[in-house]
Design a protein around this motif. Structure first.
Motif, mmCIF file in Angstrom:
data_model
loop_
_atom_site.group_PDB
_atom_site.id
_atom_site.type_symbol
_atom_site.label_atom_id
_atom_site.label_comp_id
_atom_site.label_asym_id
_atom_site.label_seq_id
_atom_site.Cartn_x
_atom_site.Cartn_y
_atom_site.Cartn_z
ATOM 1 N N LYS A 137 0.813 -1.216 0.000
ATOM 2 C CA LYS A 137 0.000 0.000 0.000
ATOM 3 C C LYS A 137 0.850 1.271 0.000
ATOM 4 N N LEU A 138 2.165 1.104 0.198
ATOM 5 C CA LEU A 138 3.074 2.260 0.120
ATOM 6 C C LEU A 138 3.404 2.625 -1.332
ATOM 7 N N ARG A 139 3.099 1.737 -2.275
ATOM 8 C CA ARG A 139 3.485 1.983 -3.673
ATOM 9 C C ARG A 139 2.929 3.294 -4.223
ATOM 10 N N PRO A 140 1.643 3.602 -4.017
ATOM 11 C CA PRO A 140 1.143 4.884 -4.541
ATOM 12 C C PRO A 140 1.853 6.089 -3.941
ATOM 13 N N ILE A 141 2.263 5.983 -2.678
ATOM 14 C CA ILE A 141 2.988 7.085 -2.032
ATOM 15 C C ILE A 141 4.357 7.253 -2.677
ATOM 16 N N ALA A 142 5.035 6.131 -2.927
ATOM 17 C CA ALA A 142 6.342 6.190 -3.589
ATOM 18 C C ALA A 142 6.202 6.753 -5.001
ATOM 19 N N ASP A 143 5.175 6.302 -5.702
ATOM 20 C CA ASP A 143 4.950 6.800 -7.069
ATOM 21 C C ASP A 143 4.724 8.307 -7.064
ATOM 22 N N GLU A 144 3.952 8.776 -6.123
ATOM 23 C CA GLU A 144 3.672 10.215 -6.030
ATOM 24 C C GLU A 144 4.942 11.012 -5.787
ATOM 25 N N ALA A 145 5.869 10.422 -5.002
ATOM 26 C CA ALA A 145 7.134 11.101 -4.712
ATOM 27 C C ALA A 145 8.159 10.915 -5.823
ATOM 28 N N GLY A 146 7.816 10.119 -6.844
ATOM 29 C CA GLY A 146 8.750 9.859 -7.932
ATOM 30 C C GLY A 146 9.886 8.947 -7.532
ATOM 31 N N SER A 204 11.174 4.787 -6.165
ATOM 32 C CA SER A 204 10.856 3.379 -5.977
ATOM 33 C C SER A 204 10.575 3.164 -4.487
ATOM 34 N N LEU A 205 10.026 2.001 -4.146
ATOM 35 C CA LEU A 205 9.799 1.711 -2.725
ATOM 36 C C LEU A 205 11.110 1.713 -1.940
ATOM 37 N N ALA A 206 12.162 1.140 -2.519
ATOM 38 C CA ALA A 206 13.454 1.121 -1.831
ATOM 39 C C ALA A 206 13.990 2.538 -1.618
ATOM 40 N N GLN A 207 13.883 3.376 -2.631
ATOM 41 C CA GLN A 207 14.337 4.765 -2.498
ATOM 42 C C GLN A 207 13.529 5.510 -1.442
ATOM 43 N N LEU A 208 12.219 5.265 -1.417
ATOM 44 C CA LEU A 208 11.373 5.888 -0.395
ATOM 45 C C LEU A 208 11.824 5.475 1.001
ATOM 46 N N ALA A 209 12.144 4.191 1.173
ATOM 47 C CA ALA A 209 12.571 3.690 2.484
ATOM 48 C C ALA A 209 13.880 4.333 2.935
ATOM 49 N N VAL A 210 14.842 4.441 2.023
ATOM 50 C CA VAL A 210 16.124 5.057 2.374
ATOM 51 C C VAL A 210 15.937 6.552 2.650
ATOM 52 N N LEU A 239 3.232 13.580 3.422
ATOM 53 C CA LEU A 239 3.588 12.266 2.901
ATOM 54 C C LEU A 239 4.063 11.353 4.035
ATOM 55 N N LEU A 240 4.855 11.897 4.960
ATOM 56 C CA LEU A 240 5.324 11.109 6.100
ATOM 57 C C LEU A 240 4.152 10.652 6.960
ATOM 58 N N ASP A 241 3.172 11.518 7.124
ATOM 59 C CA ASP A 241 1.979 11.162 7.901
ATOM 60 C C ASP A 241 1.208 10.027 7.230
ATOM 61 N N ARG A 242 1.143 10.049 5.915
ATOM 62 C CA ARG A 242 0.442 8.991 5.190
ATOM 63 C C ARG A 242 1.161 7.652 5.340
ATOM 64 N N ILE A 243 2.487 7.682 5.352
ATOM 65 C CA ILE A 243 3.256 6.455 5.577
ATOM 66 C C ILE A 243 2.911 5.878 6.946
#
Length: 328
Positions: A252-261, A263-269, A306-310
């Motif tokens: 469910k984090l995928r749409p958040i990562a997509d919005e931020a431009g 990947s999921l791994a990049q979002l995590a780092v 975005l952090l709140d949504r995560i």
């Protein structure tokens, strides 16, 4: 690449660093390991983390060969001491004076360098007086074999006690290396405030939760062949995250990562780097393309919304209890 100061010191390190815990000397052939280090250097990473126990000293040797032609002043090399190495004699482990001094000499030989930038206590040693440990580290610094000292997976009380002795000994104690990710936040309530007060930064490992936050592990599906979950050393660590409810939330984090431009791994780092007490996030790699992918998280600023949504997505899957600090 962007750079941050490590603790209350003058040492600048790359905000993404390269670590070789489960790869060099074990999972990955040397040619591939050297290619990954080359990729890290090409991406602007200057900070490299290892430990004597990784692959029972082989990882240090591989890293030493990988960096031997680099200008020493242009990279920061970190290693650690605590876990058993060598033939397993009674003094081949822990944070006693004998083991620390023998270990630093062995690490320097394998790393092909005269000094390390940071020498870290890989765990807290309950069996040795802390005064003995800190004095041995101070001597390592005064001998020019390490520029700074740090620790890994110490709790808040242990960090405060170590910092008090470091001030007394006038030795630069500047970092802690804990596990930290969107799913594993146990340092936030106690370790981070204590570190901020004592002048330490965090150098965090497993920012993508052993690969779970890449999204490659799917609920109800077998783990991918060759993944961390199939590795003898990595499987135990990752098992806490391999639950269908957790994996469903990660998807469910995928749409958040997509919005931020991202990947999921990049979002995590990028997420761990939003914490101002984090100086660097350690990434590992078995292929150069993984390095190139993850370094794109450098310099990313995530909006509060975005952090709140995560947080809303992950909910009660997040572990925050400081009692889960890793102990031997």
């Amino acid at each position: 690449m962007e750079f941050r100061r490590l603790g209350r010191s003058g040492l600048n390190i790359s905000e993404i660093s390269y670590g070789n815990w489960l790869t060099h000397g074990s999972q990955v052939e040397e040619e591939q390991a050297l290619a990954c280090v080359r990729a890290a250097l090409d991406a602007g990473i200057t900070t490299f983390d290892t430990a004597d126990v990784y692959a029972n000293t082989k990882a240090e040797a591989v890293l030493g060969r990988a960096l031997k032609d680099e200008r020493r002043e242009s990279v920061e090399v970190f290693t650690k001491v605590f876990w058993p190495t060598g033939p397993g004699g009674p003094n081949d482990k822990g944070l006693g004076r004998k083991h620390i001094h023998e270990s630093i000499d062995g690490s320097l030989k394998r790393l092909q360098t005269d000094y390390v930038d940071l020498y870290q206590a890989h765990r807290f040693d309950q069996t040795v007086p802390l005064e003995e440990t800190m004095l041995a580290f101070a001597d390592v610094v005064r001998q020019g074999k390490a520029l700074y000292i740090g620790v890994s997976e110490w709790n808040a009380d242990q960090i405060a006690r170590g910092a008090a002795l470091a001030r007394e000994l006038k030795v630069p104690f500047i970092s802690n290396q804990p596990q930290y990710s969107m799913l594993w936040r146990i340092i936030e309530s106690q370790v981070v405030p204590t570190s901020e007060r004592e002048g330490l930064s965090q150098i965090v490992w497993s920012p993508i939760a052993q690969g779970v936050l890449t999204g490659k592990y799917l609920p109800g599906q077998p783990v991918p062949e060759g993944s961390r979950a199939t590795d003898e050393n990595g499987a135990k660590m990752i098992s806490r995250f391999l639950k269908d409810d957790v994996l469903e939330k990660v998807q469910k984090l995928r749409p958040i990562a997509d919005e931020a431009g991202l990947s999921l791994a990049q979002l995590a780092v990028a997420w761990v780097l939003q914490n101002p007490n984090v100086a660097s996030a350690i990434i590992g790699a078995s292929r150069p393309e993984q390095v190139h992918e993850n370094v794109k998280a450098a310099g990313v600023k995530l909006e509060t919304e975005l952090l709140d949504r995560i947080d809303e997505v992950l909910g009660d899957s997040v572990q925050t209890d400081p009692r889960f600090t890793i102990t031997p």
